[in-house]
Structure formats: C-alpha cells, structure tokens
Design a protein around this motif. Structure first.
Motif, PDB file in Angstrom:
ATOM      1  N   GLY A  22       0.818  -1.208   0.000  1.00 56.57           N
ATOM      2  CA  GLY A  22       0.000   0.000   0.000  1.00 56.57           C
ATOM      3  C   GLY A  22       0.853   1.259   0.000  1.00 56.57           C
ATOM      4  N   THR A  25       2.505   1.566  -3.427  1.00 57.15           N
ATOM      5  CA  THR A  25       1.510   1.972  -4.412  1.00 57.15           C
ATOM      6  C   THR A  25       1.208   3.462  -4.299  1.00 57.15           C
ATOM      7  N   GLY A  26       1.168   3.977  -3.082  1.00 56.37           N
ATOM      8  CA  GLY A  26       0.940   5.402  -2.879  1.00 56.37           C
ATOM      9  C   GLY A  26       2.079   6.249  -3.426  1.00 56.37           C
ATOM     10  N   LEU A  48      -3.936   0.816  -7.005  1.00 52.55           N
ATOM     11  CA  LEU A  48      -4.467   0.784  -5.643  1.00 52.55           C
ATOM     12  C   LEU A  48      -5.640  -0.180  -5.538  1.00 52.55           C
ATOM     13  N   THR A  52      -5.748  -3.464  -3.012  1.00 61.26           N
ATOM     14  CA  THR A  52      -6.753  -3.623  -1.962  1.00 61.26           C
ATOM     15  C   THR A  52      -7.668  -4.825  -2.219  1.00 61.26           C
ATOM     16  N   TRP A  72      -1.637   3.349   1.938  1.00 59.59           N
ATOM     17  CA  TRP A  72      -1.700   4.290   0.818  1.00 59.59           C
ATOM     18  C   TRP A  72      -2.093   5.672   1.314  1.00 59.59           C
ATOM     19  N   GLY A 103      -8.714   7.549  -5.049  1.00 58.22           N
ATOM     20  CA  GLY A 103      -7.992   6.536  -4.283  1.00 58.22           C
ATOM     21  C   GLY A 103      -8.691   6.196  -2.983  1.00 58.22           C
ATOM     22  N   GLY A 107     -10.210   2.529  -2.257  1.00 60.53           N
ATOM     23  CA  GLY A 107      -9.782   1.789  -1.068  1.00 60.53           C
ATOM     24  C   GLY A 107     -10.943   1.399  -0.177  1.00 60.53           C
TER      25      GLY A 107
END
Length: 128
Positions: A22, A25-26, A48, A52, A72, A103, A107
C-alpha cells in the motif's frame, strides 16, 4: 475454531506485506498520476484497486483491504504536506484531486465489499 499459531503468524506476515504494498503503491501513484495524464492517473488508481482487492481475496478478510488502503492514505497524506524548501510532490490540478478522492473511494469500496458466503444446500433462500 480459532486459527492456530502458524496460521496467525502467516496472516500477520500477509498484513505486513500488504501494508508495504500500500505504501509503495501510494508513492508510485503520486509520481505517475501527473506524469502521464490521464493514463498515469488511471494506472495509479487501478494499482491501488488491485492491491486492496487482492488483499481481500488473499486473506479472505476485510482487513486485507483496509491495511493497504491505510498505508496508501498515510503516505499520500504525508506527501501532500509542504516542505521547508517549498517543494511539492502534488501539483494543483484536477488530476491530483481525482487521484486523492478516487484513491480513497477505491480503497473504501474494495475494503467494504460484502463477503457473504453463499448457502450450500438444496434451498438457496435462507428463510426455507
């Protein structure tokens, strides 16, 4: 029946791996979303979503989706702060806001998807 010690350790390792994914990915999404607009934005949001939803499917728990989404969110919110040097990671624009809000929506959506097991008997209605 509660999970055994080995199963708990394996699940904790999976949660740690999902948290790291996470965060990565962020960071990657923050750098890519503005570079190749609009393809980079779509790539960042799909990344993302994949992490998830993959976490939910891997661990068979909703926590598997919450943990990478939280990682994230923490790193993206950290990257939105101003620096003493005046540098910004995110530029002001529509793509940045779509990345941040999209995002969060992706999520939350993947982490809260219903995971209700289907009945396995002759009758598919629970009332019969």
């Amino acid at each position: 029946m509660p999970p055994s010690g080995a199963a708990r350790a394996l699940r904790a390792g999976a949660y740690l791996l999902l948290a790291v994914l996470g965060v990565l990915t962020g960071i990657a999404g923050a750098l890519v979303q503005a570079a190749w607009f609009p393809g980079g934005l779509l790539l960042a949001l799909l990344g993302l979503t994949a992490v998830t939803y993959g976490g939910v499917q891997l661990t068979r728990t909703r926590m598997g989706g919450v943990i990478p989404a939280a990682g994230w969110a923490v790193v993206v919110l950290f990257l939105t702060t101003t620096r003493p040097e005046g540098d910004y990671v995110f530029a002001v624009g529509t793509g940045t806001y779509v990345f941040l809000l999209g995002g969060m929506v992706a999520g939350v959506m993947c982490a809260t998807m219903p995971k209700v097991p289907q009945p396995g008997g002759r009758y598919v209605r629970l009332g019969k």
